[in-house]
Design an enzyme around this catalytic site. Structure first.
Site, short mmCIF file in Angstrom:
data_model
loop_
_atom_site.label_atom_id
_atom_site.label_comp_id
_atom_site.label_asym_id
_atom_site.label_seq_id
_atom_site.Cartn_x
_atom_site.Cartn_y
_atom_site.Cartn_z
N GLU A 192 -5.11 2.01 1.57
CA GLU A 192 -6.55 2.12 1.84
C GLU A 192 -7.36 2.10 0.55
O GLU A 192 -8.11 3.02 0.22
CB GLU A 192 -6.84 3.37 2.67
CG GLU A 192 -6.22 3.31 4.06
CD GLU A 192 -6.64 4.43 4.99
OE1 GLU A 192 -6.62 4.21 6.21
OE2 GLU A 192 -6.98 5.54 4.49
N ARG A 249 7.18 1.82 9.30
CA ARG A 249 6.40 1.92 8.06
C ARG A 249 6.63 3.31 7.45
O ARG A 249 6.62 4.31 8.16
CB ARG A 249 4.92 1.71 8.37
CG ARG A 249 3.95 1.80 7.17
CD ARG A 249 2.56 1.52 7.70
NE ARG A 249 1.50 1.45 6.71
CZ ARG A 249 0.56 2.37 6.55
NH1 ARG A 249 0.58 3.48 7.29
NH2 ARG A 249 -0.40 2.20 5.67
N GLU A 285 -2.59 0.72 10.64
CA GLU A 285 -2.80 2.10 11.06
C GLU A 285 -3.77 2.14 12.23
O GLU A 285 -4.88 1.58 12.14
CB GLU A 285 -3.37 2.96 9.94
CG GLU A 285 -2.43 3.26 8.80
CD GLU A 285 -3.01 4.28 7.84
OE1 GLU A 285 -3.87 5.10 8.26
OE2 GLU A 285 -2.60 4.27 6.66
#
Length: 380
Positions: free
Chosen positions: A175, A84, A277
């Protein structure tokens, strides 16, 4: 702005076959030569967004036996199958740009791994507490801002495509619990938030049709935040393909909350789910003089910072993902696995003197040697 057009069943089949030939992961998803569908492989991922900068400032990476090597090759040899990488628009230090992610993508491809692209739509960090517009977009009227999201997303993905790199997952925002590109796309501007997210997803589908367009929130145990966000995204017509969650056990509540949230999301939305994450400290020590973000010797009660507990939390989180109903739990990604403490490679793109508060949560120790957590990640 380009939008997706209808595809006939025959055309869709041809596209699927072409996409399958492009990457091993997609080939697994399409099926075998008898037409039997195969499940996608479980993503065993590492975010290495800080790796190019770390390398440029002298970071050295070692295998578990102490021998030096290329960090990406060490990850691949350990069993990691997905990398990522974040993309900023115009960061002050010149890292995490389109050019940099293309360069990294080529390396990922050569190492035999898949690439996941994480668009922040900012010149710096974007997360629940800050979603700052890029300087170049700051004064754009909303219609032009929406076009900028589409164009930037398509530009980066097009450059990857031209370089022979085909991402398997693309995050439209990072996010985005409170929206993106504040104030225009903030949580209290739902219509505009939806249009910005839709523009990014449309660019993914138009430019990288083999990739999943993912929407990503923090606080992986907060079911109310997720259902509010995704109900609104669906109501506003955002065509997303996957859901990503950040889950750090020392910030986001007990693992039972993550389990309950993922299970509910699978039932409600029927989309593939990923923890994109997570991390845990292997030590409380500091290697670069910059205060660590997590300093508690026991970040979660009963689990002192240690290499063993890095492994424990990785395996426990992966178990929660694998147990999601209908096989919709699809992977786990360790955040900034290679971000070791190197002078000059700090967190702030505008401040060369900034340090790294995360090196005690990397998957390489202070000597650059692979920790047991890396081996565990590769075996998930």
């Amino acid at each position: 702005m380009k939008r997706r057009t209808a595809i006939t069943a025959a055309g869709a089949g041809a596209l699927a076959v072409a996409a399958a030939a492009a990457t091993p992961a997609l080939a697994e998803a399409v099926g075998d030569d008898q037409g039997r569908p195969k499940p996608e492989r479980f993503v065993r991922g590492a975010d290495v967004s800080g790796l190019p900068k770390n390398e440029d400032f002298g970071a050295v990476y070692r295998k578990a036996n102490g021998r030096t090597g290329d960090a990406l090759k060490i990850l691949a040899a350990s069993g990691v199958n997905t990398i990522r990488a974040k993309v900023w628009v115009d960061p002050a230090d010149g890292y995490n740009t389109k050019e940099r992610v293309v360069e990294l993508g080529r390396r990922v491809e050569r190492a035999g791994m898949d690439l996941m692209v994480d668009f922040h739509y900012s010149d710096t960090w974007a997360d629940p507490g800050k979603q700052f517009k890029p300087a170049a977009w700051a004064e754009l009227p909303f219609e032009e801002l929406t076009a900028a999201v589409y164009d930037h997303t398509a530009d980066v993905l097009g450059a990857l495509r031209d370089a022979g790199v085909r991402p398997t997952i693309v995050q439209v925002g990072n996010e985005t619990n409170g929206g993106l590109l504040w104030p225009d796309g903030r949580w209290d501007q739902l219509e505009q938030m939806g249009r910005l997210l839709a523009a990014g997803c449309d660019a993914v589908h138009d430019t990288a049709p083999g990739a999943k367009a993912m929407l990503h929130l923090a606080e992986g145990g907060n079911n109310g935040a997720f259902t509010w966000f995704f109900d609104n995204a669906i109501a506003k017509g955002v065509e997303f393909d996957a859901i990503g969650a950040s889950y750090y056990p020392f910030w986001h509540g007990p693992i039972s909350g993550l389990e309950a949230n993922l299970n509910d999301l699978a039932t409600r939305y029927g989309k593939p789910l990923y923890v994109v994450e997570t991390a845990y400290p292997f030590t409380t020590a500091d290697s670069d003089g910059h205060p660590n973000i997590v300093t508690d010797p026991e970040p979660v009660a009963g689990y002192p910072s240690s290499p063993e507990n890095q492994v424990h939390w990785l395996e426990r989180i992966a178990e929660a993902v694998r147990n999601v109903p209908d096989g919709l739990g699809r992977g786990v990604i360790w955040w900034e696995a290679t971000w070791t403490g190197v002078e000059g490679a700090g967190w702030d793109p505008a401040d060369p003197a900034s340090g790294n508060g995360w090196e005690n949560q990397a998957l390489f120790d202070f000597d650059g040697k692979a920790l047991p957590g890396l081996r565990a990640l590769g075996k998930l």
